[in-house]
Scaffold this active site. Sequence first.
Site, PDB file in Angstrom:
ATOM      1  N   ARG A 185     -11.009  14.393  10.668  1.00 22.31           N
ATOM      2  CA  ARG A 185     -10.292  13.061  10.082  1.00 22.31           C
ATOM      3  C   ARG A 185     -10.273  12.731   8.820  1.00 22.31           C
ATOM      4  O   ARG A 185     -10.589  11.482   8.411  1.00 22.31           O
ATOM      5  CB  ARG A 185     -10.567  11.664  11.154  1.00 22.31           C
ATOM      6  CG  ARG A 185     -10.384  11.942  12.644  1.00 22.31           C
ATOM      7  CD  ARG A 185      -8.994  11.946  13.095  1.00 22.31           C
ATOM      8  NE  ARG A 185      -9.033  12.356  14.460  1.00 22.31           N
ATOM      9  CZ  ARG A 185      -9.072  13.689  14.862  1.00 22.31           C
ATOM     10  NH1 ARG A 185      -8.746  14.769  13.984  1.00 22.31           N
ATOM     11  NH2 ARG A 185      -9.201  13.880  16.147  1.00 22.31           N
ATOM     12  N   SER A 241      -7.909   5.294  18.201  1.00 17.03           N
ATOM     13  CA  SER A 241      -9.432   5.295  18.280  1.00 17.03           C
ATOM     14  C   SER A 241      -9.705   4.503  16.916  1.00 17.03           C
ATOM     15  O   SER A 241      -9.327   4.728  15.826  1.00 17.03           O
ATOM     16  CB  SER A 241      -9.925   6.643  17.971  1.00 17.03           C
ATOM     17  OG  SER A 241      -9.622   7.284  19.385  1.00 17.03           O
ATOM     18  N   GLU A 314     -12.612   4.718  12.011  1.00 14.75           N
ATOM     19  CA  GLU A 314     -11.570   5.747  11.824  1.00 14.75           C
ATOM     20  C   GLU A 314     -10.573   5.116  11.149  1.00 14.75           C
ATOM     21  O   GLU A 314      -9.471   5.748  10.309  1.00 14.75           O
ATOM     22  CB  GLU A 314     -11.031   6.323  13.075  1.00 14.75           C
ATOM     23  CG  GLU A 314     -10.074   7.352  12.919  1.00 14.75           C
ATOM     24  CD  GLU A 314      -9.809   8.245  14.016  1.00 14.75           C
ATOM     25  OE1 GLU A 314     -10.575   8.537  15.075  1.00 14.75           O
ATOM     26  OE2 GLU A 314      -8.750   8.779  14.394  1.00 14.75           O
TER      27      GLU A 314
HETATM   28  C1  LIG Z   1      -1.916   4.956  20.433  1.00 12.99           C
HETATM   29  C2  LIG Z   1      -2.491   5.700  19.438  1.00 12.99           C
HETATM   30  C3  LIG Z   1      -2.769   6.958  19.666  1.00 12.99           C
HETATM   31  C4  LIG Z   1      -3.645   7.686  18.608  1.00 12.99           C
HETATM   32  N1  LIG Z   1      -4.061   9.076  18.934  1.00 12.99           N
HETATM   33  C5  LIG Z   1      -4.476   9.748  17.772  1.00 12.99           C
HETATM   34  C6  LIG Z   1      -5.013  11.158  17.921  1.00 12.99           C
HETATM   35  O1  LIG Z   1      -5.030  11.484  19.055  1.00 12.99           O
HETATM   36  N2  LIG Z   1      -5.451  11.877  16.925  1.00 12.99           N
HETATM   37  C7  LIG Z   1      -5.509  11.299  15.782  1.00 12.99           C
HETATM   38  O2  LIG Z   1      -5.961  11.881  14.784  1.00 12.99           O
HETATM   39  N3  LIG Z   1      -4.785   9.858  15.513  1.00 12.99           N
HETATM   40  C8  LIG Z   1      -4.651   9.260  16.361  1.00 12.99           C
HETATM   41  N4  LIG Z   1      -4.037   7.899  16.282  1.00 12.99           N
HETATM   42  C9  LIG Z   1      -3.929   7.592  14.769  1.00 12.99           C
HETATM   43  C10 LIG Z   1      -2.723   7.435  14.062  1.00 12.99           C
HETATM   44  O3  LIG Z   1      -1.627   8.171  14.774  1.00 12.99           O
HETATM   45  C11 LIG Z   1      -2.961   8.718  13.004  1.00 12.99           C
HETATM   46  O4  LIG Z   1      -3.988   8.454  12.034  1.00 12.99           O
HETATM   47  C12 LIG Z   1      -1.815   9.125  12.229  1.00 12.99           C
HETATM   48  O5  LIG Z   1      -1.851  10.235  11.662  1.00 12.99           O
HETATM   49  C13 LIG Z   1      -1.288   7.963  11.177  1.00 12.99           C
HETATM   50  O6  LIG Z   1      -0.145   8.366  10.484  1.00 12.99           O
HETATM   51  P1  LIG Z   1       0.684   7.143  10.043  1.00 12.99           P
HETATM   52  O7  LIG Z   1       2.125   7.652   9.585  1.00 12.99           O
HETATM   53  O8  LIG Z   1       1.017   6.260  11.292  1.00 12.99           O
HETATM   54  O9  LIG Z   1      -0.211   6.553   8.902  1.00 12.99           O
HETATM   55  P2  LIG Z   1      -0.412   5.051   8.380  1.00 12.99           P
HETATM   56  O10 LIG Z   1      -0.996   4.385   9.325  1.00 12.99           O
HETATM   57  O11 LIG Z   1       1.001   4.561   8.101  1.00 12.99           O
HETATM   58  O12 LIG Z   1      -0.909   5.272   6.967  1.00 12.99           O
HETATM   59  C14 LIG Z   1      -2.398   5.808   7.124  1.00 12.99           C
HETATM   60  C15 LIG Z   1      -2.758   6.178   5.667  1.00 12.99           C
HETATM   61  O13 LIG Z   1      -2.118   7.342   5.103  1.00 12.99           O
HETATM   62  C16 LIG Z   1      -1.387   6.954   3.896  1.00 12.99           C
HETATM   63  N5  LIG Z   1       0.065   7.400   3.990  1.00 12.99           N
HETATM   64  C17 LIG Z   1       0.880   7.615   4.826  1.00 12.99           C
HETATM   65  N6  LIG Z   1       2.003   8.487   4.490  1.00 12.99           N
HETATM   66  C18 LIG Z   1       1.462   8.853   3.237  1.00 12.99           C
HETATM   67  C19 LIG Z   1       2.223   9.752   2.433  1.00 12.99           C
HETATM   68  N7  LIG Z   1       3.564  10.280   2.442  1.00 12.99           N
HETATM   69  N8  LIG Z   1       1.859   9.757   1.031  1.00 12.99           N
HETATM   70  C20 LIG Z   1       0.576   9.208   0.761  1.00 12.99           C
HETATM   71  N9  LIG Z   1      -0.221   8.547   1.668  1.00 12.99           N
HETATM   72  C21 LIG Z   1       0.236   8.180   2.805  1.00 12.99           C
HETATM   73  C22 LIG Z   1      -1.112   5.287   4.086  1.00 12.99           C
HETATM   74  O14 LIG Z   1      -1.086   4.914   2.812  1.00 12.99           O
HETATM   75  C23 LIG Z   1      -2.621   5.006   4.478  1.00 12.99           C
HETATM   76  O15 LIG Z   1      -3.710   4.844   3.554  1.00 12.99           O
HETATM   77  C24 LIG Z   1      -3.423   7.268  17.425  1.00 12.99           C
HETATM   78  C25 LIG Z   1      -2.665   5.930  16.918  1.00 12.99           C
HETATM   79  C26 LIG Z   1      -2.385   5.197  18.063  1.00 12.99           C
HETATM   80  C27 LIG Z   1      -1.704   3.736  17.848  1.00 12.99           C
END
Ligand SMILES: Cc1cc2nc3c(=O)[nH]c(=O)nc-3n(C[C@H](O)[C@H](O)[C@H](O)COP(=O)(O)OP(=O)(O)OC[C@H]3O[C@@H](n4cnc5c(N)ncnc54)[C@H](O)[C@@H]3O)c2cc1C
Length: 323
Positions: A185, A241, A314
């Site tokens: 992560r 998580s 996380e």
């Molecule tokens: C129900 C649920 C289940 C989940 N299960 C998992 C799982 O199984 N495994 C797992 O790893 N995670 C899981 N997650 C967490 C989440 O889905 C991941 O961390 C996901 O990769 C976040 O992506 P996002 O686009 O939503 O990022 P955001 O929450 O929008 O952003 C996260 C970070 O990344 C930065 N960011 C985003 N896009 C860019 C870009 N293009 N350039 C630069 N910075 C950027 C943002 O500024 C921020 O700092 C889960 C979440 C939920 C709600």
Amino acid sequence: MITAPAVLQPPASIGVALETDKSLAGLTSIKIGGPADYFATVTHPHQLLRLVRWARGVKLPYLILGGGSNVLISDAGVRGLVIHNRCRAIRIDPAPCCVFPLDERPFLFAESGAALAGAARTSINQGLSGLEWAVSVPGTVGGAVINNAGAHGGEVKDSLWDVMLLGDADEVQTVRASDLAYRYRHSRLKRGESIQGGFGPVVLSANFRLSPGSGEEIRAKAQGFLEHRRRTQPVEPSLGSTFTNPPGDYAGRLIDAAGLRGHRVGGIEVSRTHANFLANAGGVGGACAADVLTMMALIQARVYERFGVELEAEIQRVGEWTQ
Ligand SMILES: Cc1cc2nc3c(=O)[nH]c(=O)nc-3n(C[C@H](O)[C@H](O)[C@H](O)COP(=O)(O)OP(=O)(O)OC[C@H]3O[C@@H](n4cnc5c(N)ncnc54)[C@H](O)[C@@H]3O)c2cc1C
């Protein structure tokens, strides 16, 4: 007479108008978050690139928001510009065989605002293996690249080949996955547990290297992952998580064993289905970021007291905090 300061707007040639004082709660998976001073949605990488370069030029700190599924946005909101990334193109590219004459595995190209699960579905439909684990992970490719998202024994780093970035010095560069210092992560692009807007690198797109396989087996594997998730994870709004798993254990097991399953703080509840998830059963307006933070501190204190384990967040805290 005092006049209000002029509202900033980028040049019309970028094709994006900024909104002001935009509530972010509806754009996060937990349905929590205060307003952004400035807000824009981009749908094409050229808009993303030009808007970020403009923001850097006028010294307006920015924050990229993908699916909002890993960020706890403060109740006070985010100072500066929030860029909602909806650049969502995905395509399968044949291997450039002039570069890799002995390896004809195809690539999946995705813009950074594409849904990771959508990229996984595209590959599965083409009978390509490597992203099945991602079929039920929320969020965008950009967020997954930053956080090395993973599930069911797979992670971004296993199949990511390279990413296109807008670097700190305003240059567009291609960076190999092996240069992103990936671990559980984490990547060198991740900016820490609590972040404000800034001027950091932006992921524009990513190439994943996939392997041809049996379409039936690939589909069955992905279906198994989806069903497992339906059985084991809550449906209420959450950020997934909350804490990373400590070495050799599970954060959810420790939280449960500390007697906190079902515990409530304000509108936030430790999920009864999965104790590492904090659920906002009320949706937008149901719980606030301060509730989540109070609950996280309580969980960390209780787990440390009982088991001597320090749980690490996380999820990322974003915006302006008084706590
Ligand atoms: C129900 C649920 C289940 C989940 N299960 C998992 C799982 O199984 N495994 C797992 O790893 N995670 C899981 N997650 C967490 C989440 O889905 C991941 O961390 C996901 O990769 C976040 O992506 P996002 O686009 O939503 O990022 P955001 O929450 O929008 O952003 C996260 C970070 O990344 C930065 N960011 C985003 N896009 C860019 C870009 N293009 N350039 C630069 N910075 C950027 C943002 O500024 C921020 O700092 C889960 C979440 C939920 C709600």
